[in-house]
Design an enzyme around this catalytic site. Structure first.
Site, PDB file in Angstrom:
ATOM      1  N   GLU A  36       0.874  -1.165   0.000  1.00 27.19           N
ATOM      2  CA  GLU A  36       0.000   0.000   0.000  1.00 27.19           C
ATOM      3  C   GLU A  36       0.915   1.219   0.000  1.00 27.19           C
ATOM      4  O   GLU A  36       1.810   1.312   0.853  1.00 27.19           O
ATOM      5  CB  GLU A  36      -0.876  -0.005   1.253  1.00 27.19           C
ATOM      6  CG  GLU A  36      -1.855   1.141   1.209  1.00 27.19           C
ATOM      7  CD  GLU A  36      -2.729   1.253   2.445  1.00 27.19           C
ATOM      8  OE1 GLU A  36      -2.716   0.361   3.297  1.00 27.19           O
ATOM      9  OE2 GLU A  36      -3.418   2.288   2.526  1.00 27.19           O
ATOM     10  N   ARG A  69       5.613 -12.833   9.824  1.00 31.73           N
ATOM     11  CA  ARG A  69       6.330 -11.586   9.555  1.00 31.73           C
ATOM     12  C   ARG A  69       7.771 -11.696   9.999  1.00 31.73           C
ATOM     13  O   ARG A  69       8.081 -12.402  10.948  1.00 31.73           O
ATOM     14  CB  ARG A  69       5.711 -10.429  10.356  1.00 31.73           C
ATOM     15  CG  ARG A  69       4.348 -10.038   9.931  1.00 31.73           C
ATOM     16  CD  ARG A  69       3.825  -8.939  10.852  1.00 31.73           C
ATOM     17  NE  ARG A  69       4.172  -7.622  10.357  1.00 31.73           N
ATOM     18  CZ  ARG A  69       3.400  -6.923   9.528  1.00 31.73           C
ATOM     19  NH1 ARG A  69       2.254  -7.417   9.106  1.00 31.73           N
ATOM     20  NH2 ARG A  69       3.755  -5.724   9.126  1.00 31.73           N
ATOM     21  N   LYS A 104       4.583   0.738   9.415  1.00 33.74           N
ATOM     22  CA  LYS A 104       4.672   1.986   8.655  1.00 33.74           C
ATOM     23  C   LYS A 104       4.087   3.154   9.438  1.00 33.74           C
ATOM     24  O   LYS A 104       4.570   4.273   9.335  1.00 33.74           O
ATOM     25  CB  LYS A 104       3.953   1.833   7.309  1.00 33.74           C
ATOM     26  CG  LYS A 104       4.816   1.111   6.295  1.00 33.74           C
ATOM     27  CD  LYS A 104       4.196   1.134   4.915  1.00 33.74           C
ATOM     28  CE  LYS A 104       3.115   0.116   4.812  1.00 33.74           C
ATOM     29  NZ  LYS A 104       2.608  -0.061   3.449  1.00 33.74           N
TER      30      LYS A 104
HETATM   31  P1  ATP Z   1       2.381  -1.965   7.907  1.00 36.93           P
HETATM   32  O1  ATP Z   1       1.606  -2.783   8.893  1.00 36.93           O
HETATM   33  O2  ATP Z   1       3.711  -1.515   8.377  1.00 36.93           O
HETATM   34  O3  ATP Z   1       1.598  -0.872   7.264  1.00 36.93           O
HETATM   35  P2  ATP Z   1       1.675  -3.628   5.817  1.00 36.93           P
HETATM   36  O4  ATP Z   1       1.698  -5.088   5.942  1.00 36.93           O
HETATM   37  O5  ATP Z   1       0.338  -3.002   5.941  1.00 36.93           O
HETATM   38  O6  ATP Z   1       2.734  -2.996   6.785  1.00 36.93           O
HETATM   39  P3  ATP Z   1       1.801  -3.455   3.012  1.00 36.93           P
HETATM   40  O7  ATP Z   1       2.230  -2.331   2.173  1.00 36.93           O
HETATM   41  O8  ATP Z   1       0.372  -3.851   3.008  1.00 36.93           O
HETATM   42  O9  ATP Z   1       2.280  -3.123   4.477  1.00 36.93           O
HETATM   43  O10 ATP Z   1       2.713  -4.723   2.765  1.00 36.93           O
HETATM   44  C1  ATP Z   1       2.991  -5.242   1.494  1.00 36.93           C
HETATM   45  C2  ATP Z   1       3.316  -6.700   1.648  1.00 36.93           C
HETATM   46  O11 ATP Z   1       4.454  -6.863   2.492  1.00 36.93           O
HETATM   47  C3  ATP Z   1       2.181  -7.460   2.267  1.00 36.93           C
HETATM   48  O12 ATP Z   1       1.973  -8.652   1.533  1.00 36.93           O
HETATM   49  C4  ATP Z   1       2.653  -7.747   3.654  1.00 36.93           C
HETATM   50  O13 ATP Z   1       2.113  -8.944   4.144  1.00 36.93           O
HETATM   51  C5  ATP Z   1       4.169  -7.810   3.493  1.00 36.93           C
HETATM   52  N1  ATP Z   1       4.838  -7.446   4.739  1.00 36.93           N
HETATM   53  C6  ATP Z   1       4.658  -6.325   5.450  1.00 36.93           C
HETATM   54  N2  ATP Z   1       5.391  -6.337   6.575  1.00 36.93           N
HETATM   55  C7  ATP Z   1       6.072  -7.507   6.585  1.00 36.93           C
HETATM   56  C8  ATP Z   1       6.993  -8.128   7.486  1.00 36.93           C
HETATM   57  N3  ATP Z   1       7.367  -7.523   8.611  1.00 36.93           N
HETATM   58  N4  ATP Z   1       7.491  -9.332   7.161  1.00 36.93           N
HETATM   59  C9  ATP Z   1       7.128  -9.938   6.029  1.00 36.93           C
HETATM   60  N5  ATP Z   1       6.259  -9.420   5.128  1.00 36.93           N
HETATM   61  C10 ATP Z   1       5.730  -8.218   5.400  1.00 36.93           C
HETATM   62 MG    MG Z   2      -1.175  -3.927   4.701  1.00 33.18          MG
END
Ligand code: ATP
Ligand code: MG
Length: 556
Positions: free
Chosen positions: A33, A259, A269
């Site tokens: 995102e 994760r 984020k």
């Molecule tokens: P945040 O919670 O920090 O906003 P997010 O998961 O919402 O992170 P996205 O932009 O939706 O962020 O993530 C893109 C992809 O990266 C998703 O498929 C998510 O599952 C993966 N991802 C995010 N954080 C991690 C992590 N710590 N380890 C492995 N994969 C991750």
């Molecule tokens: Mg997300």
């Protein structure tokens, strides 16, 4: 090791699906995102999604999951593209946005309404929350749940046409308000938001919800394996519900993995954004940030990040990986490739009383002690030199083999010197040392076989280049700041120290981003953003591990 032994559970599933003929080829996607910069956790997801596809001759989409206008910015879109490319991955022409599918998503929503499995709800946000129930209490049906298909179609069309204000209506799936899985209690599909979208502009005033948009985008792109993190496990029944209802031509399979968390770092984020907004760091690319942009600016090579996530593996177990593991990956890359240089971070002046005034000798220094092919350079040597404050101790213990009053030490690529006199200021601080050198001990000349136990680095005062060097440390004092109630309370106040260092002249034209080893100190590079200061990438050894070990020993 055989191939099977190195296969994680996701690669095993993919391998089996190819072998059984379920799929001819693999299609994955990385779906960020654009509401922030990518961090070390995303590196894992990128390497996994692009990795499994590349290993099997498949394809990967870079898809912006941009269903939340207001939080999303094109600055983030650009940063994400740059970061994924820098990590070494390529999406070719497969750069997409959930917003590219807004029309198709809307059509799918209309179909759900026509099938009688979606309805327009007109409860207020508070009422919806109240009707939803809790984990221990079932929800209640909305009084609007049984609206006719015709009425729902009409209202949905008018929602799209902009006839209603934000929050006046909501399109919901009609599933089960008593489901133990909250995600199935008539989840929202579309909400009204009169706001400009960073990619779709003003074309829409209703926006699809994440679960619906994500599932259907996967289907539209014929994704075979939709890999996501464990918190989406409870969303999988909803993911499958959309597919069961709409029966798209391609049916992706969602698989969850745990994760990646990095110790002493934040990987949310929202919290990273707070660090930026509150100016606790200089920006998303501050070299202390666990973002790809920050780590790149710090001087971490892409290969080290890839190696790091490989070591972490792909599992369903929670993991918190030590910073030391990442730093070792960085050291491993640079140990062989980075040229050696000399720099004094905390300078103490020494004067060689018996060295002729005005004389300069050029000392030959190896660019890499383990690799003569990397050549040599010349370092000017003169009567006044900078050495490291830490390399001198007035009241030294017996085992201190660096410089002490009356003691001897070798200057690397130079001479053996002896400390004759310690000069202090009025406050009693050591400000200068008077030393004498032994002219028969010049390195590489072999005219003397005198040996001393210690060797220290130095820089000629007259030729040195004064430069700010930024010494970075962990941003947090807690191993898991993600779970701290308030991360402000566990910020490390000493995460950045700027010193006025003296560098050997060969470092004057060090190009930004090129890593060198400062002998005995660590790996460094010139900052690629300001082009002036030098960043410490990583020390030569894990000083925290050493401290922790000492603390343990003291306890024993
Ligand atoms: P945040 O919670 O920090 O906003 P997010 O998961 O919402 O992170 P996205 O932009 O939706 O962020 O993530 C893109 C992809 O990266 C998703 O498929 C998510 O599952 C993966 N991802 C995010 N954080 C991690 C992590 N710590 N380890 C492995 N994969 C991750
Ligand atoms: Mg997300």
């Amino acid at each position: 090791m055989s191939e099977t032994e190195t296969r994680d559970f996701i690669r095993q599933i993919i391998h089996d699906d190819l072998e059984s003929g379920k799929h001819d080829s693999i299609v994955t996607r990385f779906p960020p995102e654009p509401n922030g910069y990518l961090h070390i956790g995303h590196v894992m997801s990128i390497c996994l999604n692009f990795g499994v596809a590349a290993e099997t001759g498949g394809k990967t989409y870079l898809r912006f999951d941009d269903t939340n206008p207001g939080r999303e910015k094109s600055e983030y879109v650009d940063a994400i593209e740059r970061d994924v490319r820098w990590l070494g991955f390529d999406w070719d022409e497969r750069l997409t946005h959930a917003s590219d599918y807004f029309e198709r998503l809307y059509e799918a929503a209309v179909r759900l309404v026509e099938m009688g499995v979606a309805y327009v709800d007109s409860l207020s946000a508070d009422e919806i929350r109240e009707y939803r129930g809790t984990l221990t209490e079932t929800g209640k049906n909305s009084p609007y749940r049984d609206r006719s298909v015709a009425e729902n179609i009409d209202l949905l069309g008018r929602m799209r046409a902009g006839e209603f204000a934000d929050g006046e209506h909501l399109l919901r799936a009609k599933i089960d308000m008593s489901s133990p899985n909250m995600n199935l209690r008539d989840p929202a599909l579309y909400r009204i938001r009169h706001i400009t979208h960073q990619h779709a502009g003003d074309a829409w005033c209703i926006y699809p919800m994440y679960d619906f948009a994500h599932t259907m985008s996967d289907a539209f792109e014929a994704i075979t394996h939709s890999l996501c993190t464990l918190e989406f496990e409870d969303h999988r029944p909803l993911y499958n519900w959309f597919l069961d209802q709409l029966q798209p031509e391609h049916r992706p399979r969602q698989i969850e993995f745990s994760r990646l968390n990095l110790a002493y770092a934040i990987t949310s984020k929202r919290k990273l954004n707070a660090l930026v907004e509150e100016q606790i760091v200089s920006g998303w690319d501050d070299p202390r940030m666990p973002t790809i942009a920050g780590m790149r600016r710090r001087g971490y090579p892409a290969a080290a990040l890839r190696q790091f996530v490989k070591l972490g593996g792909v599992t369903k177990k929670d993991k918190l990986i030590e910073m030391g593991v990442l730093e070792n990956c960085v050291r491993e890359v640079y140990g062989e490739t980075a040229e050696r240089r000399m720099a004094v971070l905390k300078p103490l002046k020494i004067v060689l009383s018996n060295y002729p005034e005005g004389q300069v000798e050029m000392m030959e220094a190896m660019n890499h002690p383990g690799n003569p092919d990397m050549g040599t350079r010349e370092m000017p040597f003169s009567r006044e030199l900078w050495i490291e404050q830490d390399d001198f101790m007035e009241e030294a213990p017996r085992k201190f083999f660096r410089l002490k009053p009356g003691g001897e030490v070798r200057l690397r690529f130079g001479y053996i010197i002896r400390c004759d006199e310690v000069i202090k200021n009025d406050a009693g601080d050591v400000v200068e040392l008077r030393c004498s050198y032994d002219a028969d001990t010049r390195s590489g000349t072999g005219s003397s076989d005198r040996k001393v136990k210690g060797t220290i680095h130095w820089v000629s005062c007259e030729h040195a280049v004064q430069t700010d060097v930024r010494l970075y440390d962990r941003l947090f004092t807690e191993a898991n700041p993600n779970s701290a109630e308030d991360f402000h309370a566990v910020l490390n106040p000493g995460s950045l120290e700027t010193v006025s260092a003296q560098l050997e002249p060969a470092l004057d034209d060090l190009e930004p981003g090129v890593a060198v080893q400062f002998e005995r100190l660590g790996y460094f590079c010139r900052d690629s953003v300001d082009g002036q200061a030098i960043n410490r990438i990583v020390t030569l050894r894990d000083s925290w591990a050493k401290l922790e070990k000492q603390a343990m020993q003291q306890q024993n």
